[in-house]
Scaffold this motif. Structure first.
Motif, PDB file in Angstrom:
ATOM      1  N   PRO A  57       0.802  -1.231   0.000  1.00 18.71           N
ATOM      2  CA  PRO A  57       0.000   0.000   0.000  1.00 18.71           C
ATOM      3  C   PRO A  57       0.835   1.282   0.000  1.00 18.71           C
ATOM      4  CG  PRO A  57      -0.865  -1.531   1.607  1.00 18.71           C
ATOM      5  CD  PRO A  57       0.422  -2.100   1.103  1.00 18.71           C
ATOM      6  N   ARG A  61       1.812   3.234  -7.093  1.00 20.07           N
ATOM      7  CA  ARG A  61       0.845   2.658  -8.027  1.00 20.07           C
ATOM      8  C   ARG A  61      -0.324   1.983  -7.323  1.00 20.07           C
ATOM      9  NH1 ARG A  61       4.102  -0.821 -12.217  1.00 20.07           N
ATOM     10  NH2 ARG A  61       1.957  -1.352 -12.748  1.00 20.07           N
ATOM     11  N   ASP A  63      -2.543   3.252  -5.365  1.00 22.82           N
ATOM     12  CA  ASP A  63      -3.750   4.083  -5.463  1.00 22.82           C
ATOM     13  C   ASP A  63      -4.470   3.900  -6.791  1.00 22.82           C
ATOM     14  OD1 ASP A  63      -3.358   5.132  -2.945  1.00 22.82           O
ATOM     15  OD2 ASP A  63      -2.205   6.856  -3.680  1.00 22.82           O
ATOM     16  N   GLY A  64      -3.770   3.460  -7.814  1.00 24.69           N
ATOM     17  CA  GLY A  64      -4.366   3.276  -9.125  1.00 24.69           C
ATOM     18  C   GLY A  64      -5.144   1.971  -9.270  1.00 24.69           C
ATOM     19  N   HIS A  70      -8.314  -3.873  -4.946  1.00 28.22           N
ATOM     20  CA  HIS A  70      -8.202  -3.681  -3.500  1.00 28.22           C
ATOM     21  C   HIS A  70      -8.801  -4.865  -2.747  1.00 28.22           C
ATOM     22  CE1 HIS A  70      -7.448   0.935  -3.268  1.00 28.22           C
ATOM     23  NE2 HIS A  70      -6.669   0.335  -4.146  1.00 28.22           N
TER      24      HIS A  70
END
Length: 88
Positions: A57, A61, A63-64, A70
């Motif tokens: 995390p 990358r 967050d993309g 997720h």
């Protein structure tokens, strides 16, 4: 009446008795030691995998990822943490 597996087990016991001068109890002790050693190796591998997964995390990358990504990540981390707990 004996089955093929029982005959094979008896052959192994006889061989261990002749070749290693090993009693059935000594054979069980040796097998137990081998099993514990393999579990130690697995435990280290699972801990390394969990540590790697926990760092993901913090990558830019991450967050993309999509929502599905997720969910897959959280499922994988949860399974890895459960394995770490069970092996500890």
């Amino acid at each position: 009446m004996t089955t093929g597996d029982e005959d094979e087990d008896e052959d192994h016991r006889a061989w261990n008795g002749k070749a290693r001068n090993e009693t059935p109890t000594q054979q069980l002790d040796r097998n137990w030691s081998s099993l514990l050693q393999e579990l130690r190796v697995v435990q280290t591998g699972v801990q390394l995998l969990t540590g790697f997964l926990l760092t993901l995390p913090f990558q830019a990358r991450f967050d993309g990822l999509s929502t599905a990504g997720h969910v897959v990540y959280l499922t994988t981390v949860s399974a890895s943490m459960l394995a770490t707990i069970l092996l500890a």
